[in-house]
Design an enzyme around this catalytic site. Structure first.
Site, PDB file in Angstrom:
ATOM      1  N   ARG A 161     -14.576  26.719  -0.502  1.00 34.28           N
ATOM      2  CA  ARG A 161     -15.931  27.151  -0.134  1.00 34.28           C
ATOM      3  C   ARG A 161     -16.868  25.966  -0.314  1.00 34.28           C
ATOM      4  O   ARG A 161     -17.049  25.470  -1.418  1.00 34.28           O
ATOM      5  CB  ARG A 161     -16.356  28.320  -1.021  1.00 34.28           C
ATOM      6  CG  ARG A 161     -17.788  28.745  -0.819  1.00 34.28           C
ATOM      7  CD  ARG A 161     -18.135  30.008  -1.602  1.00 34.28           C
ATOM      8  NE  ARG A 161     -19.523  30.327  -1.375  1.00 34.28           N
ATOM      9  CZ  ARG A 161     -20.490  30.274  -2.291  1.00 34.28           C
ATOM     10  NH1 ARG A 161     -20.211  29.955  -3.547  1.00 34.28           N
ATOM     11  NH2 ARG A 161     -21.728  30.554  -1.974  1.00 34.28           N
ATOM     12  N   HIS A 202     -27.241  26.745   0.715  1.00 34.36           N
ATOM     13  CA  HIS A 202     -27.077  26.779  -0.741  1.00 34.36           C
ATOM     14  C   HIS A 202     -28.287  26.040  -1.339  1.00 34.36           C
ATOM     15  O   HIS A 202     -28.152  25.015  -1.984  1.00 34.36           O
ATOM     16  CB  HIS A 202     -25.740  26.153  -1.147  1.00 34.36           C
ATOM     17  CG  HIS A 202     -25.235  26.579  -2.496  1.00 34.36           C
ATOM     18  ND1 HIS A 202     -24.007  27.175  -2.691  1.00 34.36           N
ATOM     19  CD2 HIS A 202     -25.787  26.485  -3.726  1.00 34.36           C
ATOM     20  CE1 HIS A 202     -23.836  27.423  -3.992  1.00 34.36           C
ATOM     21  NE2 HIS A 202     -24.902  27.011  -4.633  1.00 34.36           N
ATOM     22  N   GLU A 212     -26.772  33.296  -2.991  1.00 33.31           N
ATOM     23  CA  GLU A 212     -27.660  33.790  -4.038  1.00 33.31           C
ATOM     24  C   GLU A 212     -29.144  33.739  -3.661  1.00 33.31           C
ATOM     25  O   GLU A 212     -29.924  32.987  -4.267  1.00 33.31           O
ATOM     26  CB  GLU A 212     -27.432  33.014  -5.345  1.00 33.31           C
ATOM     27  CG  GLU A 212     -26.012  33.102  -5.876  1.00 33.31           C
ATOM     28  CD  GLU A 212     -25.856  32.533  -7.285  1.00 33.31           C
ATOM     29  OE1 GLU A 212     -26.839  32.007  -7.836  1.00 33.31           O
ATOM     30  OE2 GLU A 212     -24.748  32.624  -7.840  1.00 33.31           O
ATOM     31  N   ASN A 222     -20.812  36.464  -6.708  1.00 35.77           N
ATOM     32  CA  ASN A 222     -20.784  35.420  -7.742  1.00 35.77           C
ATOM     33  C   ASN A 222     -21.006  36.087  -9.085  1.00 35.77           C
ATOM     34  O   ASN A 222     -21.941  36.890  -9.235  1.00 35.77           O
ATOM     35  CB  ASN A 222     -21.895  34.382  -7.520  1.00 35.77           C
ATOM     36  CG  ASN A 222     -21.631  33.502  -6.319  1.00 35.77           C
ATOM     37  OD1 ASN A 222     -20.595  33.620  -5.665  1.00 35.77           O
ATOM     38  ND2 ASN A 222     -22.560  32.601  -6.031  1.00 35.77           N
ATOM     39  N   TYR A 276     -20.938  35.446 -13.468  1.00 37.67           N
ATOM     40  CA  TYR A 276     -20.772  34.599 -14.659  1.00 37.67           C
ATOM     41  C   TYR A 276     -20.879  35.373 -15.964  1.00 37.67           C
ATOM     42  O   TYR A 276     -20.166  35.108 -16.909  1.00 37.67           O
ATOM     43  CB  TYR A 276     -21.809  33.459 -14.644  1.00 37.67           C
ATOM     44  CG  TYR A 276     -21.540  32.457 -13.532  1.00 37.67           C
ATOM     45  CD1 TYR A 276     -20.660  31.408 -13.732  1.00 37.67           C
ATOM     46  CD2 TYR A 276     -22.132  32.596 -12.274  1.00 37.67           C
ATOM     47  CE1 TYR A 276     -20.373  30.508 -12.718  1.00 37.67           C
ATOM     48  CE2 TYR A 276     -21.848  31.697 -11.254  1.00 37.67           C
ATOM     49  CZ  TYR A 276     -20.971  30.654 -11.483  1.00 37.67           C
ATOM     50  OH  TYR A 276     -20.675  29.766 -10.474  1.00 37.67           O
ATOM     51  N   GLU A 279     -17.791  32.794  -6.529  1.00 31.80           N
ATOM     52  CA  GLU A 279     -18.023  31.862  -7.640  1.00 31.80           C
ATOM     53  C   GLU A 279     -17.719  32.575  -8.944  1.00 31.80           C
ATOM     54  O   GLU A 279     -18.124  33.721  -9.138  1.00 31.80           O
ATOM     55  CB  GLU A 279     -19.488  31.398  -7.737  1.00 31.80           C
ATOM     56  CG  GLU A 279     -19.883  30.319  -6.776  1.00 31.80           C
ATOM     57  CD  GLU A 279     -21.330  29.880  -6.967  1.00 31.80           C
ATOM     58  OE1 GLU A 279     -21.824  29.880  -8.118  1.00 31.80           O
ATOM     59  OE2 GLU A 279     -21.951  29.548  -5.950  1.00 31.80           O
TER      60      GLU A 279
HETATM   61  C1  FCB Z   1     -24.686  29.602  -9.339  1.00 30.40           C
HETATM   62  C2  FCB Z   1     -24.897  28.625  -8.187  1.00 30.40           C
HETATM   63  C3  FCB Z   1     -23.997  27.418  -8.237  1.00 30.40           C
HETATM   64  C4  FCB Z   1     -23.831  26.905  -9.646  1.00 30.40           C
HETATM   65  C5  FCB Z   1     -23.445  28.015 -10.589  1.00 30.40           C
HETATM   66  C6  FCB Z   1     -23.212  27.572 -12.005  1.00 30.40           C
HETATM   67  O1  FCB Z   1     -25.848  30.331  -9.539  1.00 30.40           O
HETATM   68  O2  FCB Z   1     -24.677  29.282  -6.964  1.00 30.40           O
HETATM   69  O3  FCB Z   1     -24.519  26.453  -7.368  1.00 30.40           O
HETATM   70  O4  FCB Z   1     -24.972  26.245 -10.045  1.00 30.40           O
HETATM   71  O5  FCB Z   1     -24.436  29.006 -10.580  1.00 30.40           O
END
Ligand code: FCB
Length: 494
Positions: free
Chosen positions: A92, A136, A181, A309, A311, A386
């Site tokens: 990607r 992006h 995002e 995405n 985290y 992500e």
């Molecule tokens: C996301 C972004 C990516 C990177 C990660 C850690 O929010 O899409 O570019 O910075 O976080």
């Protein structure tokens, strides 16, 4: 769907995740143009809002810029070799709009277009499927000068750029992702100002939300006009929310943040409407008159896949009125809040463990998110576009092998637990087609500059030398076998 059938009842019950993924599951890695390319003033590239913001004193940690970054613009062939060696089936990447169309509208820059054409051909020649993100976060500066995402015309300019890329790059691209995002573009760019263009205007952030949603719909339409069979997508950073307590007030804070973070995108994109409670919550800031008749038919375009995405999770409560509201969301570094008209919402510290970003590690949130989406939008394929972690890395000599190593076992454990969380979601019925680890290599982490490393390849700044971390060896095992390796299976032993 992975299920076992109960002989007694004939009812299907989910089988627990057994560590193996479907044969056609796509393993990939992800990057973004401004974070890796460098060559900011080369090859006819025009300036973007990140070139501008990174020059504002104090905006980026250490005064870092993307001028050189990982120098991927010159080292792309080596990076394709690394992808090949990793054995990933997908990659990607994002296109820098101001590299291919320096002013954001008007003539294309043939040298910039050729860069991506060559890269995509090289990927395909190795059997690596390109997922291309058109935006992006690197808006051409000329468009920001004309109002950026607060200006409706930007959405139309984006659609013309998307049409041009579909025409120029055609079926080299497997999946077209319009935006990455949009939450960050709108709220961090225009409300908290920690991202480019660095504005702190809450009403503008809401206009940006709508114009980004509109841009997505217009772009999907434009791409499909050129390539009727194109597969189109958008990537969202949906927030998985936890309430501070079981109180009604905290449940209402969750509702409010869910509206601003999630439903303000899912609504127009998938249901064709803005949620009434979001309009009511933000009425003191905006009347939403930028939503014109017919817009919500444009924003809602059939998607081939939704990019997710993920985290960490977010814990919120309703501010009780005593002391100062707590602000603990990882992205926030200034006094301005990204959360429009939500001053009485507290963002509470989460139990650990935490990554170097201060983000809490909670793999179960990913399973939950994928299953919630599957239930809300059955029939919509999902891909994790992500997921990854920043930790402090150290390069050491491996005297036995005579190579450099990075023993990033915390990152391996993070990836392992989150990949397993995806496996759990698939076992419980979610239609997840792929997983892209963030990131192929260390890179420019926006307002944090080069201080935060997310890569599976270590990048030495400024030489640009790449070194495989143990997470890369581990991920190569996973990508090649489709089976979840143990954390200790994380060295160059294959
Ligand atoms: C996301 C972004 C990516 C990177 C990660 C850690 O929010 O899409 O570019 O910075 O976080």
């Amino acid at each position: 769907m992975s299920t076992t059938e109960s002989r007694a009842t004939g009812v299907e019950t989910p089988a627990p995740f057994a560590g193996t993924f479907p044969d056609d599951f796509l393993w990939g890695t992800a990057t973004a143009a401004y974070q890796i390319e460098g060559a900011a003033a080369e090859g006819g590239r025009g300036p973007s809002i990140w070139d501008t913001l990174s020059r504002v004193p104090g905006a980026v940690q250490g005064g870092d810029t993307g001028d050189v970054a990982c120098d991927h613009y010159h080292r792309w062939a080596e990076d394709v070799d690394h992808l090949d060696r990793l054995g990933v089936g997908g990659y990607r990447l994002s296109i820098s709009w101001s590299r291919v169309q320096p002013g954001g509208s008007g003539p294309l820059n043939p040298e910039g277009v050729e860069f991506y054409r060559t890269l995509l051909d090289a990927l395909r020649a190795r059997g690596i499927t390109p997922f291309v993100t058109l935006y992006h976060w690197d808006l051409p500066q000329e468009l920001e000068d004309a109002g950026g995402w607060t200006n409706r015309d930007t959405a139309y300019a984006f659609a013309e750029y998307a049409r041009a890329m579909a025409t120029e790059l055609g079926d080299r691209v497997e999946v077209w992702t319009t935006l990455n995002e949009p939450w960050c573009s709108a709220y961090l760019g225009y409300a908290s100002g920690v991202h480019a263009p660095g504005r702190t205007e809450p009403a503008s952030a809401l206009a940006a939300v709508h114009h980004l949603n509109l841009a997505h719909g217009l772009a999907v339409q434009a791409i499909r006009e050129v390539l009727p069979d194109a597969r189109c997508s958008i990537t969202l950073n949906l927030h998985v929310l936890r309430a501070a307590t079981g109180s009604e007030a905290d449940a209402d804070a969750v509702r409010q943040i869910d509206g601003l973070a999630n439903r303000v995108f899912l609504g127009p994109l998938l249901d064709g409407a803005y949620p009434a409670d979001v309009l009511a919550d933000t009425a003191s800031v905006s009347d939403w008159s930028f939503v014109l008749d017919g817009d919500l038919e444009i924003t809602r375009r059939p998607l081939d896949v939704l990019g997710v995405n993920y985290y960490s999770t977010t814990r919120v409560g309703r501010f009780s009125g005593e002391g100062q509201p707590v602000r603990a969301d990882g992205h926030k570094t200034t006094a301005a809040s990204p959360w429009v008209a939500a001053d009485d919402v507290e963002f509470l510290p989460q139990p650990g463990p935490h990554t170097a970003m201060g983000w809490n590690v909670e793999p179960a949130g990913l399973t939950e998110l994928l299953l919630d989406l599957h239930r809300a939008y059955p029939g919509l394929p999902l891909a994790v576009t992500e997921n990854g972690a920043s930790f402090t890395d150290e390069v050491v000599e491996d005297p036995a092998l005579g190579i450099q190593r990075v023993h990033d076992l915390a990152r391996v454990a993070y990836l392992r637990d989150h990949v397993a969380a995806v496996g759990e979601a698939i076992a419980a019925g979610a239609d997840v087609r792929g997983y892209f680890a963030w990131s192929l290599m260390d890179n420019f982490e926006w307002a944090y500059g080069y201080s935060k490393r997310f890569g599976m390849l270590h990048v030495d700044y400024p030489t640009g030398e790449r070194t495989w971390k143990d997470s890369a060896y581990w991920y190569a095992r996973l990508a090649r076998s489709g089976r979840l390796p143990a954390v200790y299976e994380a060295g160059p032993q294959d």
